[in-house]
Design an enzyme around this catalytic site. Structure first.
Site, short mmCIF file in Angstrom:
data_model
loop_
_atom_site.label_atom_id
_atom_site.label_comp_id
_atom_site.label_asym_id
_atom_site.label_seq_id
_atom_site.Cartn_x
_atom_site.Cartn_y
_atom_site.Cartn_z
N ARG A 36 0.84 -1.20 0.00
CA ARG A 36 0.00 0.00 0.00
C ARG A 36 0.88 1.25 0.00
NH1 ARG A 36 -4.49 0.57 4.36
NH2 ARG A 36 -5.10 2.29 2.98
N CYS A 55 -0.97 6.72 8.77
CA CYS A 55 -1.26 5.43 8.12
C CYS A 55 -2.34 5.69 7.09
CB CYS A 55 -1.68 4.39 9.17
SG CYS A 55 -3.05 4.94 10.23
#
Length: 299
Positions: free
Chosen positions: A198, A257
């Protein structure tokens, strides 16, 4: 007072001592939002309050917009951050804490079944609300059960309304505007807790844009946990973070995040390692990429 981690044995002793204490179960699943509450109903530490990431630890979401999710705005519902899990403002958070009978003189203990991925959110939020006496149960419910701790099932009795009063902030909330204004400057070191694929922008299962904030370092939050399901020893964590930072001042670190949740284990790990309490960009990637004018990096 426990302020970072608490072991299963220490928690049992705390409960037995009958000191003011409230335990919170924060188990959750991003892809199955009802799963955490179901797990709680099946088994939880007796007396624990269930804290739902979506409804208790996040502000109300608004309607979908062209570049992601818009949060509620204005008045008492004004969130403290953007992103997929916008922080409620401190006053709304205090109202929820009061509704579950939490008071300023209590020790809070938070846990989940997810390697501290979700309970870290409540740990950080309590610090942000000015409450230092909060600790993460090291190893979560699994460690509690392995140590012979009792579990209960079903709903717990409701608690009497209390009055929790927010105090001076003990944790630093960093805004998207601050991150953008400091981008590329030596006074800010961004650490992204998402999985490597990611971070590199190879996959993006949750947000509208793949990639990462330019210049960010990658440390998946799972790297803080050892084979036993508990946080690694402080010395090991310190060595790993010093290697990651490669000379950058730990005080310059801002964690993020996808939506500001799984970044907290990195923040907690740095504190365990003796590297201080660092900043949190709570809106994280989901807020950053909602503005098409902000730069995106891949690879």
């Amino acid at each position: 007072m426990y302020t970072t981690l608490i072991s299963a044995a220490q928690l049992q002793a705390l409960i037995d001592s009958r000191q003011p204490c409230r335990v919170f179960d924060c188990s959750f699943d991003l892809f199955q939002p009802q799963a955490g509450k179901q797990q709680y109903l099946e088994a939880h530490i007796p007396g624990a309050v269930y804290a739902n990431l979506d409804t208790d630890l996040s502000a109300k979401h608004g309607v979908p917009g062209a570049h992601g999710v818009l949060t509620a705005s204005g008045g008492a519902d004004q969130p403290a951050s953007g992103g997929r899990h916008p922080l409620p403002n401190r006053e709304k958070f205090a109202i929820w804490l009061s509704s579950v009978g939490f008071t300023n003189d209590m020790q809070a203990v938070v846990y989940d079944r997810n390697s501290a991925n979700y309970c870290g959110r409540l740990w950080w939020m309590l610090k942000w609300a000015g409450h230092e006496a909060v600790a993460v149960l090291d190893g979560g419910l699994q460690a509690w059960q392995a140590a012979g701790g009792a579990v209960a099932s079903g709903e717990e009795p409701s608690h009497f309304q209390s009055n929790f009063f927010p105090g001076p902030e003990k944790a630093a909330l960093v805004t998207a505007q601050t991150v953008a204004s400091q981008l590329g400057r030596p006074g800010q070191t961004l650490v992204d807790a998402r999985a490597p694929a990611r971070f590199r922008g190879e996959v993006e299962p949750l947000d509208p844009v793949a990639g990462h904030i330019p210049g960010a370092l990658n440390r998946p939050f799972s790297e803080n946990i050892g084979p036993d399901g508990k946080f690694k020893p402080a010395a090991q964590l310190r060595s790993e973070f010093e290697t990651l930072l490669a000379g950058h001042d730990p005080a310059s670190v801002v964690h993020h995040c996808g939506s500001g949740v799984s970044a907290v284990p990195n923040l907690l790990a740095m504190e365990i390692a003796g590297l201080g309490r660092t900043g949190l960009f709570a809106g994280s990637w989901s807020e950053w990429c909602s503005d098409p004018g902000r730069p995106v990096a891949k690879g």
